[in-house]
Design an enzyme around this catalytic site. Structure first.
Site, PDB file in Angstrom:
ATOM      1  N   ASN A   1      47.357  33.493 -41.551  1.00 16.15           N
ATOM      2  CA  ASN A   1      46.912  34.156 -40.281  1.00 16.15           C
ATOM      3  C   ASN A   1      45.316  33.790 -40.149  1.00 16.15           C
ATOM      4  OD1 ASN A   1      49.094  35.598 -39.175  1.00 16.15           O
ATOM      5  ND2 ASN A   1      48.706  36.933 -41.028  1.00 16.15           N
TER       6      ASN A   1
ATOM      7  N   LYS B   1      41.681  28.215 -41.404  1.00 22.71           N
ATOM      8  CA  LYS B   1      42.378  27.342 -42.384  1.00 22.71           C
ATOM      9  C   LYS B   1      43.357  26.540 -41.761  1.00 22.71           C
ATOM     10  CE  LYS B   1      42.158  30.369 -46.247  1.00 22.71           C
ATOM     11  NZ  LYS B   1      43.146  31.132 -47.233  1.00 22.71           N
TER      12      LYS B   1
ATOM     13  N   ASP C   1      46.106  29.567 -51.446  1.00 18.76           N
ATOM     14  CA  ASP C   1      45.086  30.735 -51.924  1.00 18.76           C
ATOM     15  C   ASP C   1      43.812  30.033 -52.331  1.00 18.76           C
ATOM     16  OD1 ASP C   1      44.002  33.229 -51.723  1.00 18.76           O
ATOM     17  OD2 ASP C   1      44.547  33.634 -53.734  1.00 18.76           O
TER      18      ASP C   1
ATOM     19  N   TYR D   1      32.508  31.611 -47.231  1.00 19.51           N
ATOM     20  CA  TYR D   1      31.218  31.377 -47.842  1.00 19.51           C
ATOM     21  C   TYR D   1      30.591  30.082 -47.599  1.00 19.51           C
ATOM     22  CZ  TYR D   1      32.646  35.229 -51.275  1.00 19.51           C
ATOM     23  OH  TYR D   1      33.103  36.302 -51.684  1.00 19.51           O
ATOM     24  N   ASP D   2      31.321  29.313 -46.567  1.00 17.65           N
ATOM     25  CA  ASP D   2      30.603  28.133 -46.131  1.00 17.65           C
ATOM     26  C   ASP D   2      29.118  27.936 -45.985  1.00 17.65           C
ATOM     27  OD1 ASP D   2      32.950  26.664 -46.080  1.00 17.65           O
ATOM     28  OD2 ASP D   2      33.362  26.802 -44.026  1.00 17.65           O
TER      29      ASP D   2
ATOM     30  N   LYS E   1      33.267  18.477 -43.399  1.00 13.45           N
ATOM     31  CA  LYS E   1      33.708  19.404 -44.405  1.00 13.45           C
ATOM     32  C   LYS E   1      34.754  18.749 -45.097  1.00 13.45           C
ATOM     33  CE  LYS E   1      35.354  24.018 -45.553  1.00 13.45           C
ATOM     34  NZ  LYS E   1      35.717  25.373 -45.103  1.00 13.45           N
TER      35      LYS E   1
HETATM   36  P1  IMP Z   1      41.460  33.497 -49.218  1.00 16.46           P
HETATM   37  O1  IMP Z   1      42.007  32.365 -49.412  1.00 16.46           O
HETATM   38  O2  IMP Z   1      41.749  33.597 -47.714  1.00 16.46           O
HETATM   39  O3  IMP Z   1      42.091  34.696 -49.827  1.00 16.46           O
HETATM   40  O4  IMP Z   1      40.126  33.289 -49.251  1.00 16.46           O
HETATM   41  C1  IMP Z   1      39.234  33.887 -50.245  1.00 16.46           C
HETATM   42  C2  IMP Z   1      37.932  34.186 -49.793  1.00 16.46           C
HETATM   43  O5  IMP Z   1      37.180  32.958 -49.900  1.00 16.46           O
HETATM   44  C3  IMP Z   1      37.627  34.697 -48.536  1.00 16.46           C
HETATM   45  O6  IMP Z   1      36.553  35.438 -48.236  1.00 16.46           O
HETATM   46  C4  IMP Z   1      37.572  33.145 -47.565  1.00 16.46           C
HETATM   47  O7  IMP Z   1      36.792  33.632 -46.539  1.00 16.46           O
HETATM   48  C5  IMP Z   1      36.676  32.357 -48.546  1.00 16.46           C
HETATM   49  N1  IMP Z   1      37.167  31.008 -48.324  1.00 16.46           N
HETATM   50  C6  IMP Z   1      38.344  30.502 -48.459  1.00 16.46           C
HETATM   51  N2  IMP Z   1      38.421  29.370 -48.123  1.00 16.46           N
HETATM   52  C7  IMP Z   1      37.106  29.061 -47.701  1.00 16.46           C
HETATM   53  C8  IMP Z   1      36.326  27.879 -47.280  1.00 16.46           C
HETATM   54  O8  IMP Z   1      36.827  26.444 -47.202  1.00 16.46           O
HETATM   55  N3  IMP Z   1      34.935  27.861 -47.068  1.00 16.46           N
HETATM   56  C9  IMP Z   1      34.340  29.159 -47.349  1.00 16.46           C
HETATM   57  N4  IMP Z   1      34.876  30.161 -47.658  1.00 16.46           N
HETATM   58  C10 IMP Z   1      36.303  30.190 -48.125  1.00 16.46           C
END
Ligand code: IMP
Length: 196
Positions: free
Chosen positions: A10, A14, A70, A152-153, A173
């Protein structure tokens, strides 16, 4: 007609990043675009298990080919934290800013700022699961910089540049990105088995 596949997420950021990687090689449907309005839990303690859970839930629901991913931010001086807990690092509200603040706070006393993003993709193709991984090494900044991207970008600088992911366009990116590398591995697999 390109092969159609559901991306079990969702997260609109991504979806955009993955669609930029696949171009017109595949037709990617987000959960919303596939008309599936559910939030899939991520209860496990590895990225692999969470990715698997998400793709299996959607496969059971639709019977269609699908994939999920993930991602975790693994910080060396914090013994790999926040890792699989990256989304909820500062609590269940999954607040990006609170997560960043906590990370910078916890790292303040450490000279070693090395970190990596790791993405695991679980693909279910013809009723079989395949896993792919993508890693982007880099370091955490002293303070947030930039406004693009998500999560965390603003505090992550990939190796080979001086800019954070949040100071880059999505195309830039994707030159470095963990997610891009994992998706490329999936595309390589599709090439090998003749889907592409
Ligand atoms: P999830 O894969 O959606 O569970 O992401 C885990 C955490 O890492 C979340 O807080 C996301 O916002 C962060 N995150 C996932 N992918 C990225 C990325 O490409 N850049 C920065 N933060 C990310």
């Amino acid at each position: 007609m390109p092969t159609e596949i559901i991306f079990a997420t969702n997260n609109a950021n991504k979806v955009k990043e993955i669609k930029a990687v696949t171009g017109n090689l595949l037709t990617i449907l987000s959960l919303e675009e596939a008309g599936i309005l559910i939030d899939i839990p991520e209860p496990h303690d590895t990225l692999e298990a969470n990715a698997s859970e998400k793709s299996k839930v959607i496969h059971q629901l639709t019977g269609k080919n699908c994939f999920s991913e993930d991602t975790g931010l693994e910080v060396e001086a914090l013994n790999g934290a926040p890792g699989v807990k990256s989304a909820r690092y500062a609590g269940d509200t999954r607040n990006f800013q609170a997560n960043i603040d906590l990370l910078l706070n916890n790292l303040e006393a450490h000279a070693n700022k090395k970190a990596q993003f790791r993405t695991v993709i679980s693909l279910i193709w013809n009723n079989q699961e395949y896993l792919f991984e993508g890693i982007c090494k880099g370091q955490i900044t002293h303070q947030a910089k930039g406004i693009s991207g998500f999560g965390y970008d603003p505090v992550f600088i990939p190796l080979g540049t001086d800019n954070t992911f949040a100071e880059m366009s999505m195309e830039e990116k994707n030159l470095y990105s963990h997610r891009k590398k994992a998706m490329q591995a999936l595309l390589d697999f599709f090439n090998q088995v003749g889907v592409l």
